[in-house]
Scaffold this active site. Structure first.
Site, short mmCIF file in Angstrom:
data_model
loop_
_atom_site.label_atom_id
_atom_site.label_comp_id
_atom_site.label_asym_id
_atom_site.label_seq_id
_atom_site.Cartn_x
_atom_site.Cartn_y
_atom_site.Cartn_z
N ASP A 183 0.85 -1.18 0.00
CA ASP A 183 0.00 0.00 0.00
C ASP A 183 0.89 1.24 0.00
O ASP A 183 2.12 1.13 -0.05
CB ASP A 183 -0.96 0.00 1.19
CG ASP A 183 -2.33 0.57 0.82
OD1 ASP A 183 -2.38 1.76 0.45
OD2 ASP A 183 -3.33 -0.16 0.88
N HIS A 254 -2.82 3.13 -4.68
CA HIS A 254 -2.24 2.63 -3.43
C HIS A 254 -0.82 2.12 -3.67
O HIS A 254 -0.41 1.09 -3.14
CB HIS A 254 -3.12 1.54 -2.82
CG HIS A 254 -4.39 2.08 -2.23
ND1 HIS A 254 -4.44 2.78 -1.05
CD2 HIS A 254 -5.66 2.03 -2.68
CE1 HIS A 254 -5.68 3.14 -0.79
NE2 HIS A 254 -6.45 2.70 -1.77
N GLU A 321 -9.79 2.81 -5.29
CA GLU A 321 -9.45 4.17 -4.91
C GLU A 321 -8.28 4.72 -5.73
O GLU A 321 -7.17 4.92 -5.24
CB GLU A 321 -9.15 4.22 -3.40
CG GLU A 321 -10.37 3.85 -2.59
CD GLU A 321 -10.11 3.75 -1.10
OE1 GLU A 321 -11.05 4.02 -0.33
OE2 GLU A 321 -8.99 3.40 -0.71
#
Length: 643
Positions: A183, A254, A321
């Site tokens: 991440d 990410h 995202e």
């Protein structure tokens, strides 16, 4: 301990009359072909005494000579109910654990262990052994995917902590560890071809304390990673417990830690990627991978090493995202859009997802991703491009809509809606909950989640629901103690939701000693037991999931990812409703089911967690040392959005 206090609750338990089974150092363990791994696991439990291998059983007062615990497999049971199905028979002189496969034998042995007093889960054996009431258990799982996602990127969990979590998952009959390894805040897997991923990407200089709006910082550097030998050990340890480890390598978002290590991976024509560092904050980073051939080759090389270490048929590529601002500003990204004939940046993400979906499929693996991967026309076949491969799977976290869309398109789905099955969410209202995030997700909410979306119930598409997953994001969970608090006892409720079939609800599973005989119909396959299981909306049958569950997984869909602290106010999830909506008695049935679960939790299961050293959240609220006064979270008031 009563046979009526098991968690998750078996399909049927029949307690019988007669002398107890006496389990002590003279008890012989008999492992038939295919059960050696289970036997090795049982012998490794300090509180379970056995005679030394090769010793004959000796006479025991009150017990017939030849006392044994026998393990064996039954191919007919596997054919009827799946490899995780098991039968457990306890009599005065003999325990027989019989599974459809080794996985079923292991699940039956886990039930046998729970049937002993809670102190049997400790690391010391009693001097006088154990006494076990005769009984008969017939059981099989409801879903083939019963998973937990563990985020080790935000806060690193050392290897021993991961092994401990696998033991706790095994106690609860969970069979998938979704391992979130990369991440923005850290890269946790050694990649030998690209050493800077861990030399640089595994470390950050400081960490935000609390939610991302918090003014507090921990100025200590934080980091860590697993060597490839560590990961081999974790995978092997999980396999012995019949748990599949599904690795996650995030892309194209990410990815800030990877870009910090190798700046050429980012959109260097739009931003100064040489200045990028491993992120110290929470939220959604703007840094995306650049859609170049070199970036694709880099991640193919990474995934080659992933495939060498993880035999799982599933590999998670994230996909959630991904703010597109940098791609909009990047001439390289815009050129790729033009060259590929894509309509926009969302379609560019879809193009990258499709690339790795095909790459994995060519190597016999199945891509799984968070439900954002459905955006940009991923399910469509247009301009000569194919859609997702049939084996692609969706992790549906932003409510159930993504899962429903994927299932209707013929793709398998794993349901993990954030408002109910995200374990970093606060467990009660009020000021005492440590670092409260999002809407309240109580024990009752987890237990009452509807495993089959109402849009799929009664249709053939419901078979694409592989199962369920509870997700544990760790932005605000910096230690094993905090992890325990957030996960337990809600994971026990989740385990029963994913394992136990609804037709036996309400405490009716436990029968008295004379209720049944060996020819009773609970020996039949689940489809013979109740009409719900034969209906077209029945969930994936037991044994339809990852390795160790028996049988292949049907073709599936795609998905997207959700960082808990960052998504606390996004998406929607289904409320607590029974999975088959029909009668006026549903609410009372659900109440009886949950009341029985609470009874078993208080009667025995919390004591089991105590014996295992778990610092769970007590039913009455956090203990003083479990509170985190002064560390801000982000609680959301009111009911979460409905699906």
């Amino acid at each position: 301990m009563s046979w009526s206090d098991l968690v998750p609750r078996p399909r049927t338990v029949t307690e019988r009359e007669g002398a107890p089974f006496v389990w002590d150092e003279r008890t012989v363990l008999v492992a038939r072909p295919g059960t050696a791994g289970v036997a090795r696991w049982l012998r490794g439990l300090p509180a379970l005494p056995f005679a030394e291998p090769g010793e004959a059983a000796r006479d025991v007062p009150g017990q017939a000579a030849g006392s044994t615990v026998e393990l064996r497999t039954d191919p007919a049971l596997a054919e009827a109910e799946g490899e995780e199905a098991y039968r457990l028979d306890v009599a005065a002189g003999r325990v027989l654990v019989e599974g459809g496969g080794a996985a079923g034998v292991f699940r039956g042995a886990a039930t046998l262990r729970q049937a002993l007093p809670p102190r049997a889960l400790r690391r010391a054996a009693p001097a006088d052994g154990w006494r076990l009431t005769p009984a008969r258990v017939r059981d099989a799982p409801r879903f083939g995917w019963r998973g937990m996602m563990l985020d080790v990127a935000r806060h690193f969990l050392p290897k021993d902590g991961v092994l401990r979590m696998l033991d706790l998952m095994a106690v609860h009959k969970l069979n998938v560890l979704h391992f979130h390894l990369t991440d923005d805040q850290g890269w946790r897997m050694e990649i030998r071809r690209y050493p800077r991923l861990t030399e640089v990407g595994a470390w950050r200089p400081r960490t935000r304390v609390g939610h991302r709006a918090s003014p507090l910082w921990d100025e200590r550097p934080h980091g860590g990673y697993y060597t490839q030998d560590d990961l081999r050990e974790i995978v092997a340890y999980a396999a012995e417990r019949h748990i599949t480890v599904v690795p996650e390598i995030e892309l194209p978002g990410h990815s800030q830690a990877a870009i910090a290590a190798y700046p050429e991976l980012g959109t260097s024509d739009a931003v100064d990627t040489d200045a990028v560092r491993v992120w110290t904050d929470w939220g959604v980073s703007p840094y995306l991978l650049s859609p170049t051939d070199d970036t694709l080759r880099f991640y193919e090389h990474v995934l080659e090493e992933v495939l060498e270490l993880f035999p799982s048929p599933f590999v998670h590529i994230g996909g959630d995202e991904t703010p597109k601002e940098q791609w909009r500003a990047s001439a390289v990204a815009q050129a790729r859009i033009a060259t590929e004939g894509l309509r926009d940046e969302d379609a560019l993400q879809s193009w990258m997802v499709r690339h790795f979906d095909r790459w994995l499929a060519e190597r016999g693996r199945r891509m799984i991703g968070w439900d954002e991967i459905l955006e940009g026309g991923t399910l469509e076949a247009d301009s000569g491009r194919s859609g997702l491969t049939p084996g692609a799977v969706v992790s549906s976290w932003r409510g159930l809509a993504g899962g429903v869309a994927a299932a209707r398109a013929g793709h398998d789905v794993v349901l993990c809606p954030e408002h109910t099955l995200y374990l970093d969410r606060r467990q009660a209202p009020g000021p005492d909950e440590p670092v409260p995030l999002g809407h309240v997700s109580e024990l009752r909410d987890v237990y009452g989640f509807d495993p089959v979306p109402r849009q799929l119930a009664g249709t053939a598409h419901a078979r694409h629901v592989l199962g369920l997953q509870a997700n544990m994001w760790t932005e605000c969970t910096e230690s094993q103690q905090r992890l325990d608090y957030q996960v337990f006892p809600r994971l026990a409720a989740f385990a029963e939701l994913a394992w136990t079939r609804p037709e036996g609800a309400g405490g009716a599973h436990t029968e008295d000693a004379s209720a049944r005989d060996d020819a009773a119909p609970d020996d039949a396959a689940p489809d013979d037991a109740a009409p719900d299981d034969a209906a077209p909306d029945a969930p994936v049958p037991a044994g339809g999931g990852p390795p160790g569950t028996g049988g292949p997984v049907a073709p599936a869909g795609d998905a997207v990812s959700a960082d808990s602290a960052d998504s606390a106010d996004s998406a929607d999830s289904l409320g607590s409703a029974d999975s088959h909506d029909s009668t006026d008695s549903t609410d009372s049935t659900e109440f009886a089911e949950f009341a029985d679960f609470e009874r078993r939790l208080g009667a025995a299961h919390l004591a089991r967690l105590d014996a295992l050293g778990v610092e769970y959240r007590p039913p009455g609220g956090p203990r003083p040392w479990q509170q985190r006064p002064g560390i801000p979270g982000r609680p959301l008031e009111g009911a979460p959005p409905a699906d």
